[in-house]
Write a protein that holds these residues in place. Structure first.
Motif, short mmCIF file in Angstrom:
data_model
loop_
_atom_site.label_atom_id
_atom_site.label_comp_id
_atom_site.label_asym_id
_atom_site.label_seq_id
_atom_site.Cartn_x
_atom_site.Cartn_y
_atom_site.Cartn_z
N LEU A 127 0.87 -1.22 0.11
CA LEU A 127 0.01 0.00 0.00
C LEU A 127 0.83 1.19 -0.07
O LEU A 127 0.64 2.09 -0.78
N GLU A 128 1.79 1.21 0.83
CA GLU A 128 2.80 2.55 0.83
C GLU A 128 4.40 1.95 1.10
O GLU A 128 4.56 1.13 1.98
N GLU A 129 5.05 2.18 -0.02
CA GLU A 129 6.51 1.77 0.01
C GLU A 129 7.16 2.43 1.19
O GLU A 129 7.22 3.59 1.26
N VAL A 130 8.01 1.49 1.96
CA VAL A 130 8.70 2.03 2.98
C VAL A 130 10.37 1.74 2.56
O VAL A 130 11.29 2.72 2.78
N PHE A 241 9.32 -3.04 -0.20
CA PHE A 241 8.67 -3.45 0.97
C PHE A 241 7.93 -2.13 1.59
O PHE A 241 8.35 -0.99 1.58
N GLY A 242 6.73 -2.33 2.22
CA GLY A 242 6.09 -1.32 2.80
C GLY A 242 4.90 -1.67 3.73
O GLY A 242 4.61 -2.75 4.05
N LEU A 243 4.31 -0.63 4.11
CA LEU A 243 3.03 -0.80 4.96
C LEU A 243 1.81 -1.29 4.34
O LEU A 243 1.56 -0.55 3.01
N GLY A 244 1.05 -1.79 4.96
CA GLY A 244 -0.18 -2.21 3.96
C GLY A 244 -0.04 -3.14 3.08
O GLY A 244 0.82 -3.47 2.53
N ARG A 245 -1.34 -3.66 2.64
CA ARG A 245 -1.37 -4.68 1.40
C ARG A 245 -2.68 -4.27 0.58
O ARG A 245 -3.79 -3.94 1.17
N VAL A 246 -2.59 -4.49 -0.69
CA VAL A 246 -3.55 -4.27 -1.61
C VAL A 246 -3.96 -5.63 -2.26
O VAL A 246 -2.82 -6.10 -3.02
N GLY A 247 -5.02 -6.17 -2.44
CA GLY A 247 -5.41 -7.38 -3.17
C GLY A 247 -6.81 -7.39 -3.43
O GLY A 247 -7.51 -6.65 -3.04
N THR A 248 -7.12 -8.71 -4.07
CA THR A 248 -8.51 -8.96 -4.52
C THR A 248 -9.00 -9.96 -3.91
O THR A 248 -8.33 -10.88 -3.78
N VAL A 286 -5.71 -3.28 3.15
CA VAL A 286 -5.79 -3.72 4.53
C VAL A 286 -4.29 -3.28 5.16
O VAL A 286 -3.24 -3.14 4.60
N LEU A 287 -4.64 -2.52 6.38
CA LEU A 287 -3.48 -2.02 7.09
C LEU A 287 -3.47 -2.14 8.60
O LEU A 287 -4.40 -1.71 9.13
N GLY A 288 -2.76 -2.96 9.45
CA GLY A 288 -2.72 -3.24 10.67
C GLY A 288 -2.51 -1.92 11.55
O GLY A 288 -1.89 -1.12 11.24
#
Length: 371
Positions: A127-130, A241-248, A286-288
């Motif tokens: 979701l956001e690259e770190v 690598f980063g925070l959150g994930r996006v998927g279907t 999704v992001l914890g």
């Protein structure tokens, strides 16, 4: 044989390297010492007095937690304050605390991947690259007799990946020359005599994250006393690598149906929902933890819904106006890390012959209650 604390920390930093953390995050060893044998480890989301007591009852000398026990600067260490009393309790019981926070969020196999897997998301992206793994080109000259051995060793150590292709290399035959001097112990040739031998120039890609491991494996597999090799920095982007994930989702479902999926996946009794319950949901972000500031990231990624905690009133209004639904299962949904990190660490220790036991905390540290 029991693992020392330093060894356990090294394993955790293999799962969640410290440089994956966002700037100024409070991670690493926060209380006590890891310069000791550890018989038992407790993995917890938070460190509370109840968790410390649980660790003491287990006989655990180390707590690995996600949320920092020291997050804000301490002006003093008074034992008549909650923070001071907690630190004093840990020190009295000789229990060390190691924190793996946003580096565990970011890591492959970390909290955000665990949450995405629990929701059965496919084709996941960050979701956001770190952090982006810098790429290097390894060039090493190997005698023909040991070419396959060296190549297999560097591949096994993590070299040779280009996208979804593994074992990538380029190999050129040539002639190597060298003159072994006094004090040398040549694998091929004799001291004082110029030697020519058939060698293969092996080239492959090495991500920065496994650079030391690959070089060590290459040197161990190579037969020469002095190995001729080069490592070039490349102006190419490696894995992100980063925070959150996006998927279907495997198939579209309504927002109401998806809310039930979230409750089941994260073991929570309720969620807060923003949006029309009949809205079709397919693409999910999704992001914890607390993800209010990632609404625009989810919109940019084309997500139908953002699953995250600690959503405030105005953020919910803005998301609704922009057409983004939100499911808020609470910050405590990150508890998914407890059994999964405990299992991973236990397997790593066992594979290395250590008897150290790892436990997932059973203490519920959710501060909110429904009435």
């Amino acid at each position: 044989m029991f693992a020392r604390g330093e060894t356990i920390v090294q394993l955790m930093e293999r799962l969640a390297p410290k440089h994956y953390a966002v700037p100024d995050d409070k991670i690493g060893l926060q209380v006590g010492s890891v310069a000791k044998e550890v018989h038992k480890v407790l993995v917890s989301l938070d460190v509370t007095p109840a968790v410390v007591e649980e660790a003491a009852q287990l006989g655990a000398e180390l707590i690995i937690a996600h949320h920092a026990v020291i997050y804000r600067p301490l002006a003093h260490l008074r034992t008549d304050t909650p923070a001071g009393a907690l630190a004093a309790s840990l020190l009295r019981k000789d229990i060390a605390v190691y924190i793996s926070h946003t580096n565990l969020d970011t890591a492959e196999g970390g909290i955000n991947d665990l949450m995405a897997e629990a929701l059965e998301l496919k084709g996941r992206d960050v979701l956001e690259e770190v952090h982006t793994d810098r790429l290097f080109k390894l060039v090493v000259f190997v005698p023909e007799t040991h070419h396959e051995k060296v190549r297999s060793a560097v591949f096994a150590a993590g070299a040779g990946w280009i996208g979804n292709y593994s074992d990538c290399s380029f190999n050129i035959e040539g002639t190597g020359t060298f003159l072994p001097r006094e004090g040398s112990k040549p694998f091929i040739g004799k001291q004082g005599k110029l030697t020519e031998t058939k060698e293969i120039r092996l080239e492959t890609i090495v991500p920065s994250s496994v650079r030391k491991k690959v070089i060590s494996a290459m040197l161990k597999a190579h037969p020469y006393e002095e190995v001729a090799y080069d490592l070039y920095a490349m102006d190419l982007k490696g894995r992100s690598f980063g925070l959150g994930r996006v998927g279907t989702l495997p198939a579209p479902e309504s927002l109401d149906q998806f809310a039930e999926r979230v409750k089941t996946a994260f073991g929570v009794p309720f969620v807060r929902m923003v949006g029309d319950g009949a809205k079709p949901i397919r693409k999910v972000a999704v992001l914890g933890g607390a993800g209010a500031k990632y609404v625009r990231h989810a919109l940019f990624a084309g997500a139908d819904v953002l699953v995250t905690g600690d959503i405030d009133f105005h953020t919910a209004q803005d998301a609704l106006a922009a057409g983004l639904s939100i499911i808020d299962p609470g910050h405590h949904a990150e508890k998914i890390m407890k059994p999964n990190v405990a299992k991973w660490l236990a397997e790593q220790l066992k594979s290395k012959g250590y008897e150290t036991e790892v436990f997932a905390s059973t203490i519920d540290t959710e501060p909110f209650k429904l009435r």
